[in-house]
Motif scaffolding. Structure first.
Motif, short mmCIF file in Angstrom:
data_model
loop_
_atom_site.label_atom_id
_atom_site.label_comp_id
_atom_site.label_asym_id
_atom_site.label_seq_id
_atom_site.Cartn_x
_atom_site.Cartn_y
_atom_site.Cartn_z
N LEU A 124 -46.13 -9.15 6.91
CA LEU A 124 -47.51 -9.52 6.56
C LEU A 124 -47.56 -10.33 5.27
CD1 LEU A 124 -49.43 -6.28 7.60
CD2 LEU A 124 -49.31 -8.46 8.80
N ASP A 125 -46.71 -9.97 4.30
CA ASP A 125 -46.66 -10.76 3.06
C ASP A 125 -46.28 -12.22 3.37
OD1 ASP A 125 -47.24 -8.56 1.56
OD2 ASP A 125 -45.19 -8.25 0.81
N ILE A 126 -45.28 -12.38 4.23
CA ILE A 126 -44.83 -13.73 4.58
C ILE A 126 -45.95 -14.47 5.33
CG2 ILE A 126 -43.19 -15.02 6.02
CD1 ILE A 126 -41.13 -12.77 5.30
N ALA A 127 -46.62 -13.76 6.23
CA ALA A 127 -47.72 -14.39 6.99
C ALA A 127 -48.82 -14.86 6.03
CB ALA A 127 -48.28 -13.42 8.02
N GLU A 128 -49.13 -14.04 5.02
CA GLU A 128 -50.17 -14.43 4.06
C GLU A 128 -49.78 -15.71 3.32
OE1 GLU A 128 -51.51 -11.40 1.40
OE2 GLU A 128 -52.18 -10.09 3.03
N LEU A 129 -48.51 -15.79 2.97
CA LEU A 129 -48.05 -16.96 2.21
C LEU A 129 -48.00 -18.21 3.10
CD1 LEU A 129 -45.25 -15.20 0.15
CD2 LEU A 129 -47.34 -16.21 -0.78
N VAL A 130 -47.47 -18.05 4.31
CA VAL A 130 -47.33 -19.23 5.19
C VAL A 130 -48.70 -19.72 5.65
CG1 VAL A 130 -46.44 -20.03 7.42
CG2 VAL A 130 -45.01 -18.60 5.97
N LEU A 131 -49.59 -18.77 5.95
CA LEU A 131 -50.91 -19.16 6.48
C LEU A 131 -51.94 -19.31 5.36
CD1 LEU A 131 -50.96 -16.91 9.69
CD2 LEU A 131 -50.17 -19.27 9.46
N ASN A 132 -51.49 -19.10 4.14
CA ASN A 132 -52.34 -19.30 2.96
C ASN A 132 -53.67 -18.57 3.07
OD1 ASN A 132 -52.98 -20.29 0.47
ND2 ASN A 132 -53.88 -22.20 1.26
N SER A 133 -53.59 -17.28 3.40
CA SER A 133 -54.81 -16.48 3.56
C SER A 133 -54.44 -15.02 3.43
CB SER A 133 -55.41 -16.74 4.94
OG SER A 133 -56.41 -15.80 5.22
N SER A 134 -55.38 -14.22 2.90
CA SER A 134 -55.11 -12.77 2.88
C SER A 134 -55.82 -12.09 4.06
CB SER A 134 -55.58 -12.17 1.55
OG SER A 134 -56.92 -12.52 1.36
N GLU A 135 -56.46 -12.89 4.91
CA GLU A 135 -57.18 -12.35 6.08
C GLU A 135 -56.36 -12.64 7.34
OE1 GLU A 135 -60.43 -10.95 6.18
OE2 GLU A 135 -60.14 -10.75 4.02
N ILE A 136 -55.31 -11.84 7.52
CA ILE A 136 -54.39 -12.08 8.63
C ILE A 136 -54.79 -11.23 9.83
CG2 ILE A 136 -51.95 -11.88 9.35
CD1 ILE A 136 -52.44 -14.01 7.22
N ARG A 137 -54.77 -11.81 11.00
CA ARG A 137 -55.07 -11.08 12.24
C ARG A 137 -53.86 -11.14 13.17
NH1 ARG A 137 -58.53 -9.88 9.23
NH2 ARG A 137 -60.73 -10.45 9.33
N LEU A 138 -53.57 -10.01 13.80
CA LEU A 138 -52.54 -10.03 14.84
C LEU A 138 -53.17 -10.63 16.09
CD1 LEU A 138 -49.70 -9.17 15.88
CD2 LEU A 138 -50.77 -7.04 16.62
N THR A 139 -52.64 -11.74 16.56
CA THR A 139 -53.20 -12.39 17.75
C THR A 139 -52.72 -11.64 19.00
OG1 THR A 139 -52.73 -14.43 16.56
CG2 THR A 139 -53.62 -14.65 18.80
N SER A 140 -51.41 -11.50 19.11
CA SER A 140 -50.88 -10.76 20.25
C SER A 140 -49.44 -10.35 19.95
CB SER A 140 -50.91 -11.63 21.52
OG SER A 140 -49.96 -12.64 21.41
N SER A 141 -48.99 -9.41 20.73
CA SER A 141 -47.59 -8.97 20.62
C SER A 141 -47.16 -8.49 22.00
CB SER A 141 -47.48 -7.85 19.58
OG SER A 141 -46.16 -7.35 19.55
N PHE A 142 -45.92 -8.70 22.34
CA PHE A 142 -45.41 -8.21 23.61
C PHE A 142 -43.89 -8.05 23.54
CE2 PHE A 142 -45.92 -12.81 23.80
CZ PHE A 142 -44.71 -13.26 24.27
N ILE A 143 -43.38 -7.28 24.49
CA ILE A 143 -41.91 -7.15 24.62
C ILE A 143 -41.51 -7.88 25.88
CG2 ILE A 143 -39.95 -5.57 24.79
CD1 ILE A 143 -41.63 -3.38 23.87
N GLN A 144 -40.37 -8.51 25.82
CA GLN A 144 -39.91 -9.24 27.00
C GLN A 144 -38.40 -9.14 27.09
OE1 GLN A 144 -39.12 -13.17 26.76
NE2 GLN A 144 -40.13 -13.84 28.64
N ALA A 145 -37.89 -9.15 28.32
CA ALA A 145 -36.42 -9.11 28.48
C ALA A 145 -35.97 -10.17 29.47
CB ALA A 145 -36.00 -7.74 28.98
N LYS A 146 -34.77 -10.68 29.23
CA LYS A 146 -34.11 -11.55 30.21
C LYS A 146 -32.82 -10.84 30.59
CE LYS A 146 -35.95 -15.87 28.36
NZ LYS A 146 -35.68 -17.18 27.76
#
Ligand SMILES: O=C(O)CCC(=O)C(=O)O
Length: 254
Positions: free
Chosen positions: A76-98
């Protein structure tokens, strides 16, 4: 974990960073146990059983060790810095296998960007607060034949348009042979984390070994200011065959 500022700088400069050893052995064994519930190891499984396991499983997961991953303080710290915002939202997450070729088919994707594909139905704004940050946490070792992620560079650095002439955000090998020569296949150890922004030219590649599996947890974030992008991964490009007049529709809106 590597210095966060160095990770952020790599993402800003090249569009991606591989964070080695993001999970230590103890954390990894707990997380993989959670993922095994959805995508078990090949031992004892037959082809039919594995074919049924081909679909990605969305967040939330039954094990909180998995649910916890996108909420890791360092991420989350990295996301705040890269996206230049302290209002970070998780858009989506999933697990996948090949899985190995003995059990299932997997494919090489074309090189593409996710600024269009997954993130936006309208022209993507590349200002940091409107980008997405993507993560792929590998739970199994990935070598050059076990579905490494292919990465090149940011579209702007390569002077590539985000949307190709045929209204797709992909770059086919026959049209862009030089691009494929510049591709790096990310070889990773279980527990390594790849972070990248939507403007990175990248792709998933096929699992080429007969046996084994690649299991990974995917997640991505947007900021609260990107209100149009929330909680959804768009499953296509403006050029998708089953959306024949979608680009015209978007252009007709005010
Ligand atoms: O699976 C991977 O390594 C990358 C997948 C990817 O680029 C995609 O699905 O857009």
């Amino acid at each position: 974990m590597k210095n966060k500022d160095a990770i952020v700088k790599n993402i800003q400069d090249k569009g991606y960073c591989l964070v080695e050893g993001f999970l230590d052995e103890e954390e990894l064994s707990k997380v993989i146990k959670g993922a095994d519930e959805y995508f078990p190891d090949v031992d004892g499984l037959n082809k039919d059983a594995i074919e049924k396991l081909q679909h990605a499983v969305p967040f939330p997961f039954s094990a909180n060790t998995l649910n916890q991953i996108p909420f890791d303080k360092n991420i989350l710290d990295i996301a705040e810095l890269v996206l230049n915002s302290s209002e970070i939202r998780l858009t989506s997450s999933f697990i996948q296998a090949k899985y190995g070729t003995r059990y299932a088919k997997s494919f090489d994707q074309p090189l593409h960007n996710d600024a269009w594909n997954a993130s936006s139905l309208v022209w993507p704004n590349l200002a940091p607060q409107y980008q997405r940050l993507y993560g792929i946490l590998y739970l199994t070792d990935v070598d050059d034949r076990s579905a490494p992620t292919g990465v090149v560079d940011k579209a702007q650095a390569l002077q590539l348009p985000l949307l190709s002439n045929d209204n797709w955000a992909r770059y086919l090998e026959e049209d862009y042979p030089e691009l494929y020569k510049k591709e790096t296949l990310i070889q990773a150890a279980a527990g390594d984390l790849l972070l990248f922004t939507g403007d990175l030219i990248h792709r998933g590649t096929a699992f080429r070994k007969e046996d084994g599996r690649r299991v990974a947890v995917f997640f991505n974030f947007h900021t609260a200011s990107a209100t149009w992008t929330g909680m959804h991964l768009w499953a296509g490009y403006p050029g998708r065959e089953d959306w024949p007049s979608f680009a015209e529709f978007v252009e007709s809106l005010s």
